[in-house]
Design a protein around this motif. Structure first.
Motif, PDB file in Angstrom:
ATOM      1  N   VAL A 436       1.053  -1.025  -0.019  1.00 17.51           N
ATOM      2  CA  VAL A 436       0.065  -0.016   0.092  1.00 17.51           C
ATOM      3  C   VAL A 436       0.952   1.337   0.169  1.00 17.51           C
ATOM      4  CG1 VAL A 436      -1.680   1.500   1.420  1.00 17.51           C
ATOM      5  CG2 VAL A 436      -1.975  -1.226   1.282  1.00 17.51           C
ATOM      6  N   ARG A 437       0.672   2.373  -0.735  1.00 11.30           N
ATOM      7  CA  ARG A 437       1.493   3.405  -0.968  1.00 11.30           C
ATOM      8  C   ARG A 437       0.784   4.809  -0.676  1.00 11.30           C
ATOM      9  NH1 ARG A 437       4.634   0.627   0.258  1.00 11.30           N
ATOM     10  NH2 ARG A 437       6.675  -0.274  -0.758  1.00 11.30           N
ATOM     11  N   ASP A 438      -0.724   4.639  -0.576  1.00 12.81           N
ATOM     12  CA  ASP A 438      -1.340   5.775  -0.413  1.00 12.81           C
ATOM     13  C   ASP A 438      -2.564   5.424   0.335  1.00 12.81           C
ATOM     14  OD1 ASP A 438      -2.163   8.503  -0.449  1.00 12.81           O
ATOM     15  OD2 ASP A 438      -2.790   8.454  -2.357  1.00 12.81           O
ATOM     16  N   MET A 439      -3.330   6.351   1.323  1.00 15.68           N
ATOM     17  CA  MET A 439      -4.477   6.168   2.001  1.00 15.68           C
ATOM     18  C   MET A 439      -4.861   7.595   2.115  1.00 15.68           C
ATOM     19  SD  MET A 439      -3.249   3.500   4.970  1.00 15.68           S
ATOM     20  CE  MET A 439      -4.849   3.443   5.661  1.00 15.68           C
ATOM     21  N   VAL A 440      -6.229   7.698   2.467  1.00 14.64           N
ATOM     22  CA  VAL A 440      -6.723   8.997   2.707  1.00 14.64           C
ATOM     23  C   VAL A 440      -6.259   9.455   4.135  1.00 14.64           C
ATOM     24  CG1 VAL A 440      -8.880  10.358   3.225  1.00 14.64           C
ATOM     25  CG2 VAL A 440      -8.908   8.624   1.126  1.00 14.64           C
ATOM     26  N   ARG A 441      -5.911  10.651   4.172  1.00 19.74           N
ATOM     27  CA  ARG A 441      -5.419  11.171   5.449  1.00 19.74           C
ATOM     28  C   ARG A 441      -5.919  12.614   5.584  1.00 19.74           C
ATOM     29  NH1 ARG A 441       0.520   9.656   3.504  1.00 19.74           N
ATOM     30  NH2 ARG A 441      -0.602   8.981   1.716  1.00 19.74           N
ATOM     31  N   VAL A 442      -6.372  12.772   6.766  1.00 21.31           N
ATOM     32  CA  VAL A 442      -6.981  14.229   7.107  1.00 21.31           C
ATOM     33  C   VAL A 442      -6.447  14.662   8.367  1.00 21.31           C
ATOM     34  CG1 VAL A 442      -9.481  15.266   7.890  1.00 21.31           C
ATOM     35  CG2 VAL A 442      -9.486  13.242   6.294  1.00 21.31           C
ATOM     36  N   SER A 443      -6.061  16.187   8.565  1.00 23.36           N
ATOM     37  CA  SER A 443      -5.537  16.754   9.490  1.00 23.36           C
ATOM     38  C   SER A 443      -5.715  18.182   9.394  1.00 23.36           C
ATOM     39  CB  SER A 443      -3.987  16.278   9.648  1.00 23.36           C
ATOM     40  OG  SER A 443      -3.371  17.290   8.611  1.00 23.36           O
ATOM     41  N   ASP A 444      -5.146  18.792  10.589  1.00 26.44           N
ATOM     42  CA  ASP A 444      -5.535  20.237  10.672  1.00 26.44           C
ATOM     43  C   ASP A 444      -3.956  20.677  10.427  1.00 26.44           C
ATOM     44  OD1 ASP A 444      -4.599  19.392  13.183  1.00 26.44           O
ATOM     45  OD2 ASP A 444      -6.369  20.226  14.178  1.00 26.44           O
ATOM     46  N   ALA A 445      -3.199  19.854   9.855  1.00 29.59           N
ATOM     47  CA  ALA A 445      -1.844  20.292   9.797  1.00 29.59           C
ATOM     48  C   ALA A 445      -1.646  20.730   8.437  1.00 29.59           C
ATOM     49  CB  ALA A 445      -0.843  19.374  10.078  1.00 29.59           C
ATOM     50  N   ARG A 446      -0.115  21.332   8.072  1.00 29.74           N
ATOM     51  CA  ARG A 446       0.326  21.564   6.748  1.00 29.74           C
ATOM     52  C   ARG A 446       0.901  20.181   6.285  1.00 29.74           C
ATOM     53  NH1 ARG A 446       4.218  24.880   6.235  1.00 29.74           N
ATOM     54  NH2 ARG A 446       4.783  24.677   8.479  1.00 29.74           N
ATOM     55  N   MET A 447       1.334  20.284   4.839  1.00 30.08           N
ATOM     56  CA  MET A 447       2.238  19.402   4.235  1.00 30.08           C
ATOM     57  C   MET A 447       3.313  19.862   3.611  1.00 30.08           C
ATOM     58  SD  MET A 447       0.888  16.366   1.459  1.00 30.08           S
ATOM     59  CE  MET A 447       0.522  17.331   0.034  1.00 30.08           C
ATOM     60  N   SER A 448       4.304  19.206   3.490  1.00 32.25           N
ATOM     61  CA  SER A 448       5.324  19.886   2.607  1.00 32.25           C
ATOM     62  C   SER A 448       5.079  19.846   1.162  1.00 32.25           C
ATOM     63  CB  SER A 448       6.739  18.969   2.968  1.00 32.25           C
ATOM     64  OG  SER A 448       7.663  19.025   1.883  1.00 32.25           O
ATOM     65  N   GLY A 449       5.503  20.897   0.561  1.00 31.61           N
ATOM     66  CA  GLY A 449       5.102  21.033  -0.744  1.00 31.61           C
ATOM     67  C   GLY A 449       5.842  19.852  -1.538  1.00 31.61           C
ATOM     68  N   THR A 450       6.774  19.180  -1.092  1.00 30.33           N
ATOM     69  CA  THR A 450       7.526  17.913  -1.721  1.00 30.33           C
ATOM     70  C   THR A 450       6.884  17.037  -1.472  1.00 30.33           C
ATOM     71  OG1 THR A 450       8.931  17.739   0.133  1.00 30.33           O
ATOM     72  CG2 THR A 450       9.623  19.317  -1.620  1.00 30.33           C
ATOM     73  N   ALA A 451       5.764  16.640  -0.770  1.00 31.40           N
ATOM     74  CA  ALA A 451       5.048  15.524  -0.366  1.00 31.40           C
ATOM     75  C   ALA A 451       3.787  15.298  -1.317  1.00 31.40           C
ATOM     76  CB  ALA A 451       4.646  15.596   0.976  1.00 31.40           C
ATOM     77  N   TYR A 452       3.244  13.943  -1.286  1.00 25.65           N
ATOM     78  CA  TYR A 452       2.495  13.719  -2.378  1.00 25.65           C
ATOM     79  C   TYR A 452       1.257  12.670  -1.328  1.00 25.65           C
ATOM     80  CZ  TYR A 452       5.614   9.719  -2.335  1.00 25.65           C
ATOM     81  OH  TYR A 452       6.309   8.748  -2.043  1.00 25.65           O
TER      82      TYR A 452
END
Ligand code: FES
Length: 546
Positions: A436-452
């Motif tokens: 598995v390489r992706d799942m739905v994730r939800v947060s009140d945080a930010r994400m690095s612009g380099t992430a996916y």
């Protein structure tokens, strides 16, 4: 102030031009900016101004902890005050690493002295085992390979050396590259500058020309408030979609607009950005790197393809509209910059979601998500903090499968001061081992612009101020519907209203900047600026003291 300069350097009404310089050994992405400043100085002298180096607060993503975003507003405030306190007439802004260009622009907007940006530029592409590596994006990918046991730690460290092979900032379309491109789209650079690689001699040419321009900006009193109009921000939103830029740009653009009193709301990103095609095949959404974008024609060649979506009334620091620069631009490599007729993705804008899980909005970057997960229903697996996540993620007792929705709360602007880039939470090891390489994730945080990944971010209001993320329990059904722009807990409101919000977040700091920060920080949908920094105070002090 003479320090070796002849008296006549200060006579005849020569404009004093500060070079707000974020060079620092602790911000490796910006360490070369002293060299850039030298070229800027030459241009200022040549045009009849007096250049004055002004080292300002610098924020490097690689060293500053817990997150450089905790100090973006402090940097903006400190730069603003130094620009106002000193006897200067204009300023050249030298930035690079993620938070530096936003903080410089926020400061310049609030002081409203004539200002122009020179982005420090991305580093050159590095290769490992014959393949190009993207800063950040490949770190995430390879670190998951280490966790999955398919790459050794030694090989991982060798890949890092190969990746960081020159001066400059991250070479993916991360936040630094995004904000450099958006500074240009906003009209705040000489058009054609953004994306010039840091080691490229043409960056120094542009820096020299920018020094010259700064002198004429003062003569014409072309201030940020005259350049940064609502039309400029809407052009920046079109650009953000066309380049597949970082979600962090949302909070930065909202904050910069807030300093100017320009009306810009979260929904503008969806309304204006949706329907804009993704034309740049760069990591993390695609394959190539910033060096490739530059040789393929650069940002102006991208913008030419969406020229009809840009507002021709938006000016630039040169006095000419941005759209006046597009005719001369050309695409030289259509594998890097796609034609409008064959985009990487038809609708690349950042989607703004609402629902009972994020009444004031949340964002997702569909270009970096898995298409099959953009409509998804799954059981929540809730983590109350980063520490809770680290403690339980790989526990054999964790009841999780690939259809689960991972929820991380307590990481918003106030809950984990600075709103760290942890929204792309790692996947449980046993699911990684299953492939598995992706799942739905939800947060009140930010994400690095380099992430996916299929990652919903900036949920507002955050859990720490009583937002509905604080009500979710493990096992709740979560519905993500990006086409319908919805994010909901599929439970009756009356059941949710009976629940007590879970208290999340850090122990509140007693003093200092962090105390000031948490007392005044705004939510993500307002740019996470401090409430008392919104707006402008002008530059009367420096003019009077000159
Ligand atoms: Fe500075 Fe990525 S660490 S831009």
């Amino acid at each position: 102030m003479r320090r070796g300069l002849p008296q006549d350097a200060f006579e005849g009404g020569k404009p004093y031009i500060a070079i707000a310089n974020t060079a620092s050994d602790l911000t490796p992405c910006n360490a070369h900016l002293d060299e850039v400043a030298t070229s800027v100085k030459q241009g200022i002298w040549e045009a009849g101004g007096v250049p004055l180096n002004l080292p300002v607060m610098s924020l490097g993503e690689t060293n500053v902890r817990p997150t450089a975003m905790l100090w973006r507003n402090l940097a903006a405030m400190a730069i603003e005050e130094m620009l106002r306190a000193n006897p200067i007439d204009g300023v050249v802004l030298l930035g690079g690493c993620d938070k530096t260009i936003p903080s410089l622009l926020m400061a310049a907007a609030s002081v409203d002295l004539p200002a122009v940006v020179v982005p420090g530029g991305p580093m050159l592409t590095g290769h490992f085992r014959g393949a190009p590596l993207g800063c950040g994006t490949d770190v995430w990918r390879l670190s998951e390979e280490v966790r999955a046991g398919t790459l050794s730690r030694e090989a991982f460290l060798r890949s890092e050396s190969a990746m960081i092979r020159s001066k400059g900032h991250c070479n993916t379309m991360g936040t630094a590259s995004t904000m450099a491109c958006l500074a240009e789209a906003l009209g705040m650079t000489i058009p054609g500058t953004a994306g010039t690689p840091a080691p490229d001699a043409r960056l120094l040419e542009r820096a020299h020309e920018t020094g010259r321009l700064a002198v004429s900006l003062v003569a014409e009193d072309r201030t940020p408030s005259r350049v940064l109009t609502r039309a400029s921000f809407l052009n920046a939103i079109v650009t953000l979609a066309a380049i597949g830029g970082s979600t962090n740009a949302v909070v930065h653009l909202l904050a910069i607009a807030g300093r100017l009193g320009v009306e810009l709301i979260l929904d503008d990103f969806d309304r204006v950005g949706s329907g804009v095609p993704l034309l740049v095949d760069l990591q993390p959404a695609g394959r190539h790197l910033m060096d490739d974008l530059f040789r393929a024609g650069g940002l102006l060649a991208v913008l030419k393809e969406v020229g009809d979506l840009l507002d021709p009334s938006a000016p630039t620091v040169t006095g000419e509209p941005l759209t006046a620069y597009l005719d001369a631009a050309e695409i030289w490599d259509e594998t890097v910059i796609r034609r409008r007729s064959s985009p990487l993705l038809e609708d690349a804008g950042i989607a703004v979601l609402r629902g009972n899980l994020a009444p004031r909005g949340a964002v997702i970057k569909p270009a970096a998500a898995s298409p099959e997960l953009l409509r998804h229903r799954g059981r929540a697996v809730v983590f109350d903090s980063v520490e809770d996540l680290n403690a339980r993620l790989d526990s054999p007792d964790l009841d999780v499968d690939e259809t689960s929705v991972l929820i991380l709360r307590g990481c918003g602007p106030r809950g984990y001061p600075g709103m760290p880039e942890v929204g792309n939470l790692p996947l449980p090891r046993r699911l990684l081992e299953k492939g598995v390489r992706d799942m739905v994730r939800v947060s009140d945080a930010r994400m690095s612009g380099t992430a996916y990944g299929t990652v919903v971010l900036h949920a507002a209001p955050e859990a720490a101020v009583g937002g509905p993320l604080a009500l979710v329990r493990t096992g709740d059904p979560i519905v993500l519907d990006v086409p319908a722009r919805r994010l909901d807990i599929d439970l009756p409101q009356r059941e949710l209203s009976l629940r007590t919000p879970v208290t999340t977040g850090f122990a509140e700091p007693a003093r200092g900047w962090q105390r000031l920060y948490i007392d005044h920080v705004l939510q993500a949908d307002q740019g996470a600026d401090l409430d008392f920094l919104v707006g402008s105070s002008g530059h009367e002090v420096s003019r009077e003291s000159h």
